[in-house]
Design a protein around this motif. Sequence first.
Motif, PDB file in Angstrom:
ATOM      1  N   VAL A  21      17.722  -0.011   8.446  1.00 33.77           N
ATOM      2  CA  VAL A  21      17.831   0.648   7.269  1.00 33.77           C
ATOM      3  C   VAL A  21      16.688   1.661   7.311  1.00 33.77           C
ATOM      4  O   VAL A  21      15.591   1.394   7.532  1.00 33.77           O
ATOM      5  N   VAL A  22      17.005   3.042   6.935  1.00 33.95           N
ATOM      6  CA  VAL A  22      16.121   4.123   6.815  1.00 33.95           C
ATOM      7  C   VAL A  22      16.116   4.291   5.357  1.00 33.95           C
ATOM      8  O   VAL A  22      16.993   4.443   4.714  1.00 33.95           O
ATOM      9  N   VAL A  23      14.750   4.548   5.029  1.00 32.17           N
ATOM     10  CA  VAL A  23      14.372   4.800   3.638  1.00 32.17           C
ATOM     11  C   VAL A  23      13.480   5.676   3.298  1.00 32.17           C
ATOM     12  O   VAL A  23      12.500   6.051   4.190  1.00 32.17           O
ATOM     13  N   ASN A  24      13.788   6.804   2.744  1.00 28.19           N
ATOM     14  CA  ASN A  24      12.773   7.978   2.411  1.00 28.19           C
ATOM     15  C   ASN A  24      12.729   8.416   1.023  1.00 28.19           C
ATOM     16  O   ASN A  24      13.329   9.358   0.407  1.00 28.19           O
ATOM     17  N   PRO A  25      12.142   7.654   0.172  1.00 28.00           N
ATOM     18  CA  PRO A  25      12.122   7.588  -1.196  1.00 28.00           C
ATOM     19  C   PRO A  25      10.926   8.457  -1.905  1.00 28.00           C
ATOM     20  O   PRO A  25      10.335   9.287  -0.956  1.00 28.00           O
ATOM     21  N   PRO A  26      11.085   9.162  -3.056  1.00 23.24           N
ATOM     22  CA  PRO A  26      10.234  10.022  -3.580  1.00 23.24           C
ATOM     23  C   PRO A  26       8.807   9.228  -3.875  1.00 23.24           C
ATOM     24  O   PRO A  26       8.583   7.888  -3.197  1.00 23.24           O
ATOM     25  N   ARG A  27       7.709   9.916  -4.158  1.00 23.58           N
ATOM     26  CA  ARG A  27       6.525   9.469  -3.992  1.00 23.58           C
ATOM     27  C   ARG A  27       6.244   7.973  -4.812  1.00 23.58           C
ATOM     28  O   ARG A  27       5.307   7.326  -4.529  1.00 23.58           O
ATOM     29  N   ARG A  28       7.027   7.747  -5.865  1.00 16.62           N
ATOM     30  CA  ARG A  28       6.940   6.406  -6.529  1.00 16.62           C
ATOM     31  C   ARG A  28       7.392   5.271  -5.509  1.00 16.62           C
ATOM     32  O   ARG A  28       7.059   4.068  -5.845  1.00 16.62           O
ATOM     33  N   GLY A  29       8.102   5.509  -4.294  1.00 12.71           N
ATOM     34  CA  GLY A  29       8.298   4.294  -3.591  1.00 12.71           C
ATOM     35  C   GLY A  29       9.612   3.835  -3.914  1.00 12.71           C
ATOM     36  O   GLY A  29      10.436   4.251  -4.779  1.00 12.71           O
ATOM     37  N   LEU A  30      10.102   2.791  -3.044  1.00 11.46           N
ATOM     38  CA  LEU A  30      11.121   1.951  -3.227  1.00 11.46           C
ATOM     39  C   LEU A  30      11.235   1.139  -4.774  1.00 11.46           C
ATOM     40  O   LEU A  30      12.309   1.179  -5.459  1.00 11.46           O
ATOM     41  N   GLY A  31      10.276   0.643  -5.110  1.00 14.50           N
ATOM     42  CA  GLY A  31      10.242  -0.046  -6.259  1.00 14.50           C
ATOM     43  C   GLY A  31      10.422  -1.433  -5.951  1.00 14.50           C
ATOM     44  O   GLY A  31      10.935  -2.050  -4.926  1.00 14.50           O
ATOM     45  N   GLU A  32       9.848  -2.422  -6.719  1.00  9.56           N
ATOM     46  CA  GLU A  32      10.205  -3.997  -6.173  1.00  9.56           C
ATOM     47  C   GLU A  32      11.688  -4.324  -6.242  1.00  9.56           C
ATOM     48  O   GLU A  32      11.863  -4.991  -5.065  1.00  9.56           O
ATOM     49  N   PRO A  33      12.728  -4.035  -7.121  1.00  2.37           N
ATOM     50  CA  PRO A  33      14.109  -4.591  -6.889  1.00  2.37           C
ATOM     51  C   PRO A  33      14.576  -4.145  -5.364  1.00  2.37           C
ATOM     52  O   PRO A  33      15.218  -5.036  -4.608  1.00  2.37           O
ATOM     53  N   LEU A  34      14.514  -2.794  -4.893  1.00  2.47           N
ATOM     54  CA  LEU A  34      14.821  -2.541  -3.605  1.00  2.47           C
ATOM     55  C   LEU A  34      14.095  -3.236  -2.463  1.00  2.47           C
ATOM     56  O   LEU A  34      14.843  -3.684  -1.586  1.00  2.47           O
ATOM     57  N   SER A  35      12.802  -3.245  -2.625  1.00  2.11           N
ATOM     58  CA  SER A  35      11.771  -3.820  -1.499  1.00  2.11           C
ATOM     59  C   SER A  35      12.311  -5.282  -1.430  1.00  2.11           C
ATOM     60  O   SER A  35      12.392  -5.806  -0.274  1.00  2.11           O
ATOM     61  N   ARG A  36      12.508  -5.853  -2.605  1.00  2.00           N
ATOM     62  CA  ARG A  36      12.897  -7.394  -2.559  1.00  2.00           C
ATOM     63  C   ARG A  36      14.092  -7.626  -1.955  1.00  2.00           C
ATOM     64  O   ARG A  36      14.426  -8.446  -1.382  1.00  2.00           O
TER      65      ARG A  36
END
Length: 375
Positions: free
Chosen positions: A303-318
């Motif tokens: 999985v490649v993730v390139n989110p904005p400055r706020r990051g992935l956030g808890e739901p996607l990270s978990r």
Amino acid sequence: MRCGYFDAGVCRSCTLLAQPYPDQVDAQARHVRAVLGDPADVGWLPTVVSAEAGFRNKAKMVVAGTVDAPTLGILDAHGHGVDLQGCPLYPAALSASFAPLAAFVTRASLTPYDVPTRAGELKHVLVTASPDGELMVRFVLRSTEALARIRKHLPSLRSDLPHLVVASVNVQPAHAAVLEGDHEILLTERATLRMRVNGLDLHLRPRSFFQTNTEIAAALYRQAVAWADEAAVTSVWDLYSGVGGFALHLARPGRDVVGVETSAEAVASAELTARDARLPGTRFLVGDATAFALAATDVPDLVVVNPPRRGLGEPLSRRLEASGVPRVLYSSCHAGSLARDLTHMPSLRLVRAQVLDMFPHTHHHEVLTLLERTP
């Protein structure tokens, strides 16, 4: 790099300019490692350094002053224009466009928007240059009042700027610190600017995001490909895929790649590149990255993730933590949000990392990390 605007104190956007560039790079790398807790057994690659000047592919110029004497640059503390047409961050293709654009403001009678009085029409001129020197110009207006005059005088602008291939008007009516609005009006036959990166033509539409520094973006994609090829992955999700920079570079025969992006324009750009380049096994979907991951019943090799400055956030990270995905390639422009996301993915261990100086002379950075699931 020397900058007369910085020396005169009229622009301090390059906050680190007084420091020698090698010192900036070293401090940035130390900062990123410290924010991530400097974990043991991480393979840190050398920082990818940028050219010190002429590296920006996009100019976001605030338009102020008057119709007869417009300024292109920034606003001072009082909301008045500071002209930065000689800023050394811009390459020749961009710098050469500023004077003709200022003359066009006068010719088309585009009244610059005055922030203190909330009067006027033209808020910004956004100019993007491709590696081949072609230009995309966007006029951000308060309304469509000046649209007819822009259309009338556009041929003269194209005569002054023969490399101008995409032009548009963006309507942003709100008195707010918002760069652009949702309504875009295309003025040219061509709708995309070709950004040639590592031999691949990425198609950039007016409202699509692309990294500010083309050479560093190219290095970012090359490193991602190297790590993916080394692991011999056969399936990839590229979440927050944008115009497809990661996904299209990762495409290979026998490898299934899915890109997910909320912007329909960006997805259309990625699909156009995939068709032109005849890249097999590549699909792009318009949608929310978190919703896509939560709804999926299987997971890829990477999985490649390139989110904005706020990051992935808890739901996607978990979700990534619980998914069983063996590898995550996380490209971050903010080490703090990356560190927060990592706390929600304890089974995905940071094994490799590289800082890329996408934004010289500032505290901003890009860091590419490879996470692998622990047994």
